[in-house]
Scaffold this active site. Structure first.
Site, PDB file in Angstrom:
ATOM      1  N   LYS A 126      22.423  35.844 -11.800  1.00 55.07           N
ATOM      2  CA  LYS A 126      21.570  34.699 -11.352  1.00 55.07           C
ATOM      3  C   LYS A 126      22.286  33.452 -12.004  1.00 55.07           C
ATOM      4  CE  LYS A 126      17.907  33.768  -8.684  1.00 55.07           C
ATOM      5  NZ  LYS A 126      17.740  34.758  -7.430  1.00 55.07           N
ATOM      6  N   ASP A 166      18.898  30.666  -3.316  1.00 57.34           N
ATOM      7  CA  ASP A 166      17.707  30.716  -3.901  1.00 57.34           C
ATOM      8  C   ASP A 166      16.999  29.661  -3.624  1.00 57.34           C
ATOM      9  OD1 ASP A 166      16.061  33.041  -5.559  1.00 57.34           O
ATOM     10  OD2 ASP A 166      15.661  31.226  -6.692  1.00 57.34           O
TER      11      ASP A 166
HETATM   12  P1  NDP Z   1      13.261  27.484  -0.578  1.00 55.86           P
HETATM   13  O1  NDP Z   1      13.934  26.725  -1.375  1.00 55.86           O
HETATM   14  O2  NDP Z   1      13.696  27.914   0.781  1.00 55.86           O
HETATM   15  O3  NDP Z   1      11.589  27.601  -0.524  1.00 55.86           O
HETATM   16  C1  NDP Z   1      10.856  27.641  -1.527  1.00 55.86           C
HETATM   17  C2  NDP Z   1       9.413  26.869  -0.954  1.00 55.86           C
HETATM   18  O4  NDP Z   1       8.610  27.150  -2.366  1.00 55.86           O
HETATM   19  C3  NDP Z   1       9.331  25.451  -0.753  1.00 55.86           C
HETATM   20  O5  NDP Z   1       8.378  25.545   0.071  1.00 55.86           O
HETATM   21  C4  NDP Z   1       8.881  25.019  -2.153  1.00 55.86           C
HETATM   22  O6  NDP Z   1       8.084  23.916  -1.989  1.00 55.86           O
HETATM   23  C5  NDP Z   1       8.098  26.085  -2.806  1.00 55.86           C
HETATM   24  N1  NDP Z   1       8.180  25.886  -4.154  1.00 55.86           N
HETATM   25  C6  NDP Z   1       9.128  26.178  -5.052  1.00 55.86           C
HETATM   26  N2  NDP Z   1       8.746  26.137  -6.069  1.00 55.86           N
HETATM   27  C7  NDP Z   1       7.573  25.560  -6.307  1.00 55.86           C
HETATM   28  C8  NDP Z   1       6.587  25.329  -7.323  1.00 55.86           C
HETATM   29  N3  NDP Z   1       6.989  25.511  -8.661  1.00 55.86           N
HETATM   30  N4  NDP Z   1       5.190  25.070  -6.827  1.00 55.86           N
HETATM   31  C9  NDP Z   1       4.822  25.191  -5.708  1.00 55.86           C
HETATM   32  N5  NDP Z   1       5.859  25.271  -4.660  1.00 55.86           N
HETATM   33  C10 NDP Z   1       7.042  25.746  -4.900  1.00 55.86           C
HETATM   34  O7  NDP Z   1      13.582  28.884  -1.388  1.00 55.86           O
HETATM   35  P2  NDP Z   1      13.265  30.553  -1.067  1.00 55.86           P
HETATM   36  O8  NDP Z   1      12.357  30.483   0.250  1.00 55.86           O
HETATM   37  O9  NDP Z   1      14.615  30.841  -0.689  1.00 55.86           O
HETATM   38  O10 NDP Z   1      12.612  31.196  -2.278  1.00 55.86           O
HETATM   39  C11 NDP Z   1      11.184  31.447  -2.337  1.00 55.86           C
HETATM   40  C12 NDP Z   1      11.084  32.395  -3.227  1.00 55.86           C
HETATM   41  O11 NDP Z   1      11.483  33.862  -2.987  1.00 55.86           O
HETATM   42  C13 NDP Z   1      11.679  32.361  -4.602  1.00 55.86           C
HETATM   43  O12 NDP Z   1      10.912  32.936  -5.779  1.00 55.86           O
HETATM   44  C14 NDP Z   1      13.060  33.190  -4.692  1.00 55.86           C
HETATM   45  O13 NDP Z   1      13.334  33.371  -6.126  1.00 55.86           O
HETATM   46  C15 NDP Z   1      12.468  34.225  -3.931  1.00 55.86           C
HETATM   47  N6  NDP Z   1      13.423  34.893  -3.124  1.00 55.86           N
HETATM   48  C16 NDP Z   1      14.516  34.470  -2.350  1.00 55.86           C
HETATM   49  C17 NDP Z   1      15.283  35.014  -1.734  1.00 55.86           C
HETATM   50  C18 NDP Z   1      16.106  34.488  -0.850  1.00 55.86           C
HETATM   51  O14 NDP Z   1      17.042  35.276   0.032  1.00 55.86           O
HETATM   52  N7  NDP Z   1      16.326  33.315  -0.518  1.00 55.86           N
HETATM   53  C19 NDP Z   1      15.454  36.778  -1.791  1.00 55.86           C
HETATM   54  C20 NDP Z   1      14.448  37.189  -2.695  1.00 55.86           C
HETATM   55  C21 NDP Z   1      13.756  36.386  -3.445  1.00 55.86           C
HETATM   56  P3  NDP Z   1       9.027  22.324  -1.706  1.00 55.86           P
HETATM   57  O15 NDP Z   1       9.527  22.258  -0.478  1.00 55.86           O
HETATM   58  O16 NDP Z   1       8.090  21.172  -1.860  1.00 55.86           O
HETATM   59  O17 NDP Z   1      10.033  22.522  -2.824  1.00 55.86           O
HETATM   60  O1  2IT Z   2      16.397  36.784  -5.667  1.00 54.28           O
HETATM   61  C1  2IT Z   2      17.220  37.045  -4.888  1.00 54.28           C
HETATM   62  O2  2IT Z   2      17.469  38.571  -4.610  1.00 54.28           O
HETATM   63  C2  2IT Z   2      17.835  36.528  -3.971  1.00 54.28           C
HETATM   64  N1  2IT Z   2      17.721  35.162  -4.431  1.00 54.28           N
HETATM   65  C3  2IT Z   2      19.323  36.771  -3.152  1.00 54.28           C
HETATM   66  C4  2IT Z   2      20.269  37.157  -4.062  1.00 54.28           C
HETATM   67  C5  2IT Z   2      21.534  37.347  -3.058  1.00 54.28           C
HETATM   68  O3  2IT Z   2      22.562  37.563  -3.720  1.00 54.28           O
HETATM   69  O4  2IT Z   2      21.397  37.298  -1.894  1.00 54.28           O
END
Ligand code: NDP
Ligand code: 2IT
Length: 453
Positions: A126, A166
């Site tokens: 990461k 992420d």
């Molecule tokens: P994005 O940046 O696309 O979206 C994140 C969302 O969460 C936004 O709406 C953001 O709000 C909100 N957010 C982030 N931090 C905070 C906080 N501290 N307090 C309140 N709201 C918050 O990220 P993802 O959708 O990709 O990721 C979301 C979660 O999913 C994370 O935990 C990530 O690690 C996990 N994840 C993502 C994967 C992926 O493929 N993308 C895979 C597996 C897990 P704002 O717009 O105001 O910043």
């Molecule tokens: O937390 C996660 O699994 C991710 N943000 C996706 C990682 C990846 O390599 O696709």
């Protein structure tokens, strides 16, 4: 927790002070492994868990860049190369103001087990930076991504370490990062996943994490001969994971009623339909606006501003059957878990990484609800990254149907593995133990085979 696990945790805390999220992630795994290590004394003797909690390598670097006003900014970049026993390091990059070493170590640690569950050959890593993309122009984001890659490129590569997105790192950032890598290396390789479809990306990768979290919830429900149709779901976040969670919920006949961002949340009792979701996607992915606009646009929806003085998040205090936390770590605390259970929620599928505190998880387990931990429930994203790597290696592209089928089958397999492992180790229905033990066993066996390295 047994003495071995509590001693280990005490050592982790002493050796890694000021990394509370890392301690939390290790504690959860160590508690589950108590069950497995008694049956596999060789892992204890060979200090497998002690080795897994120590990153193979941590790179920490300066990222200097210039903003639109000409001012010089300095951020801190990281890449945690946690474990490469079963494949090259693989995991996302997070750009968020809260990023620090402990947060990235917890994410890298969880990634090791998650990637092992996907059935694909990927180790865990990461990275990221304490850069906040909010309010930054596309030019500033590009300059930052280029500066970040100017150092990261030395440490990654398609056979070494393959980053992805992420929080704060989506299609735009992956493009800028990939462009700089290609320029520096003079090589067109699958060094990153989440790439654009015309330059090596895979169909379904953007959708994969959200779709996967919904497939996982559906699999959990099937064990009770139920499905998602007509269920009401609370979803947090409004980024990549939340958006495609809502989309798949709509397809399966469920009704999502909430979304959030760092300013607050919206509640729409009528449900978020496809038109409303399209509005959210344009709002968040193109205009990069605030979720409060949803309530301005759609009558009947209510926006509630975040109130940090509260001891709970009111988003989790609505009547529903399902919850898909899809924003960030520790967004469901003990009070929130109690509210969810009181409101009738009995399916929790974690789209985010470690969104539930240990107190919250214990309440879910004690209540006997269907609780899918992030390591399993959100593994669809990285699994589809693995499918993108496979397509890149073969220099071909699969169709949407092919990739979605593979994703669906992987999620079903992960579910079955967690379910069966939980049963085998004496805690039927406990997907936390199932995921932690099954992920650990795969990595531990590989480490045993490869000697003391
Ligand atoms: P994005 O940046 O696309 O979206 C994140 C969302 O969460 C936004 O709406 C953001 O709000 C909100 N957010 C982030 N931090 C905070 C906080 N501290 N307090 C309140 N709201 C918050 O990220 P993802 O959708 O990709 O990721 C979301 C979660 O999913 C994370 O935990 C990530 O690690 C996990 N994840 C993502 C994967 C992926 O493929 N993308 C895979 C597996 C897990 P704002 O717009 O105001 O910043
Ligand atoms: O937390 C996660 O699994 C991710 N943000 C996706 C990682 C990846 O390599 O696709």
């Amino acid at each position: 927790m047994d003495t071995y696990a509590s001693n280990l945790l005490a050592e982790v805390k002493a050796k890694n002070p000021a990394e509370p999220e890392f301690h939390q992630a290790v504690q959860e795994v160590a508690e589950s492994l108590t069950l497995a290590l008694d049956r596999h004394p060789e892992f204890r003797k060979n200090k497998i868990l002690e080795r897994i909690i120590e990153p193979e390598r941590v790179v920490m670097f300066r990222v200097p860049w210039q903003d639109d006003a000409g001012e010089i900014r300095v951020n801190r970049g990281y890449r945690i190369q946690m474990n490469s026993a079963i494949g090259p390091y693989k995991g996302g990059l997070r750009f968020h103001s809260t990023v620090n070493l402990g947060i990235l170590k917890f994410l890298a640690f969880e990634q090791v087990f998650k990637n092992a569950l996907t059935t694909l050959p990927m180790g865990g890593g990461k990275g990221g930076a304490d850069f906040d993309p909010h309010g930054r122009s596309d030019q500033e984001v590009m300059r930052f991504c280029q500066a970040f890659m100017c150092e990261l490129f030395r440490h990654v590569g398609p056979e070494t370490d393959v980053p992805a997105g992420d929080i704060g790192v989506g299609a735009r950032e992956i493009g800028f990062l990939f462009g700089m890598y290609k320029k520096l290396k003079n090589e067109f390789t699958g060094v990153m996943t989440g790439k654009g479809l015309t330059w090596g990306g895979s169909v379904i990768r953007p959708e994969a994490t959200g779709y996967g979290a919904v497939y996982f919830a559906d699999e959990m429900l099937k064990t009770r001969k139920e499905g998602l149709k007509d269920k009401v779901a609370l979803v947090s976040g409004s980024g990549n994971v939340a958006q495609y969670t809502v989309e798949k919920l709509i397809t399966l006949g469920a009704k999502a009623v909430t979304l959030s961002d760092s300013t607050g949340y919206i509640y729409d009792e009528e449900g978020i339909d496809r038109d409303k979701l399209n509005f959210v996607m344009e709002l968040k992915n193109v205009r990069r606006g605030r979720i409060s606009e949803y309530a301005d646009k759609f009558k009947g929806a209510v926006f509630t501003k975040i109130d940090k003085s509260l001891d709970h998040n009111p988003l989790w205090n609505h009547k529903a059957q399902c919850a898909f936390p899809s924003a960030t770590q520790n967004e469901i605390n003990g009070k929130d878990a109690a509210n969810l259970l009181r409101n009738g929620v009995y399916v929790v599928s974690e789209g985010a990484n470690m969104p539930s505190t240990i107190d919250a998880i214990n309440q879910f387990i004690d209540a006997g609800i269907l609780f899918g931990p992030g390591k399993a429930a959100n593994a669809g994203g990285v699994a589809t990254s693995g499918l993108e790597m496979a397509q890149n290696s073969m220099r071909i592209s699969w169709t949407r149907e092919e990739v979605d089928n593979r994703l669906y089958n992987i999620m079903r397999t992960i579910h079955a593995t967690c379910y069966r492992t939980a049963e085998k180790y004496g805690t039927p229905g406990n997907y936390v133990n199932g995921a932690n033990i099954a992920g650990f066993l795969k990595v531990a066996n590989a480490m045993m085979d490869q000697g003391i390295v």
